[in-house]
Design an enzyme around this catalytic site. Structure first.
Site, PDB file in Angstrom:
ATOM      1  N   HIS A  58      71.161   8.652 -25.803  1.00  0.00           N
ATOM      2  CA  HIS A  58      69.703   8.753 -25.856  1.00  0.00           C
ATOM      3  C   HIS A  58      69.236   9.723 -24.774  1.00  0.00           C
ATOM      4  O   HIS A  58      69.917   9.908 -23.753  1.00  0.00           O
ATOM      5  CB  HIS A  58      69.068   7.391 -25.609  1.00  0.00           C
ATOM      6  N   GLU A  60      67.011   9.457 -22.499  1.00  0.00           N
ATOM      7  CA  GLU A  60      66.869   8.851 -21.174  1.00  0.00           C
ATOM      8  C   GLU A  60      68.217   8.701 -20.482  1.00  0.00           C
ATOM      9  O   GLU A  60      68.345   8.950 -19.277  1.00  0.00           O
ATOM     10  CB  GLU A  60      66.239   7.453 -21.267  1.00  0.00           C
ATOM     11  N   CYS A  88      64.076   2.075 -25.415  1.00  0.00           N
ATOM     12  CA  CYS A  88      64.657   0.897 -26.061  1.00  0.00           C
ATOM     13  C   CYS A  88      65.227  -0.030 -24.980  1.00  0.00           C
ATOM     14  O   CYS A  88      65.194   0.286 -23.787  1.00  0.00           O
ATOM     15  CB  CYS A  88      65.762   1.326 -27.015  1.00  0.00           C
ATOM     16  N   CYS A  91      68.020   1.653 -22.777  1.00  0.00           N
ATOM     17  CA  CYS A  91      67.489   2.616 -21.819  1.00  0.00           C
ATOM     18  C   CYS A  91      66.644   1.929 -20.752  1.00  0.00           C
ATOM     19  O   CYS A  91      66.695   2.309 -19.579  1.00  0.00           O
ATOM     20  CB  CYS A  91      66.689   3.688 -22.545  1.00  0.00           C
TER      21      CYS A  91
END
Length: 168
Positions: A58, A60, A88, A91
């Site tokens: 992801h 992040e 999410c 993260c």
């Protein structure tokens, strides 16, 4: 930290949006992130889940890894994470573990948001670190990029043999 000193959040979110555009060019879900410390970007990332075939890739997570490498420290104190979509659970957990004090995100995520929408991991009082969180910065722009992407995916690939939906 002042909630939004002289439009600083919009200024830095523009860099996160540029990262999201990189993901879009690579047919990834357009999410981008930057980490800012002392008025400098120390980490950046965009979604690379499909290209790396890595469920943890992801935006992040990539930005956090880059910033930690830059600082040679797992603690990203005195920094701000800007990301185009509400993080999410995975993260959000990484944000807490990295001790990032401030999170600024663009679009809210009603399906997986863990920073105030479905859960609020970053401000859970049971954890040893809490994150000041500001959502909805450049929300229309960030949200439109995601909506357009998923509309294209649904219109072009859903139902065709051998293809997968990007949100899976």
């Amino acid at each position: 930290m002042v909630e939004n000193p002289t439009g600083e959040h919009e200024r830095w979110m523009a860099y996160a949006i540029r990262e999201a555009e990189q993901a879009l060019k690579r047919k990834e879900v357009p999410v981008g992130a930057v980490i800012v410390r002392e008025n400098r970007i120390i980490g950046r990332g965009y979604n690379q889940i499909e290209s790396l075939q890595d469920p943890t890739a992801h935006a992040e997570m990539i930005a956090i890894t880059a910033a930690a490498t830059h600082l040679e420290s797992r603690r990203l104190e005195n920094s701000v994470l800007y990301v185009t979509l509400e993080p999410c659970a995975m993260c959000a957990g990484a944000i807490v573990q990295a001790r990032i004090p401030t999170l600024v995100f663009g679009a809210y995520d009603p399906k997986a948001g863990a920073c105030g929408t479905l859960f609020n991991i970053v401000q859970d009082e049971r954890l040893n670190h809490r994150v000041a969180t500001f959502g909805g910065i450049e929300e229309a722009r960030c949200g439109a990029m995601l909506k357009d992407f998923f509309a294209g995916v649904r219109g072009n690939t859903v139902g065709k043999p051998g293809t997968r939906r990007a949100e899976e």
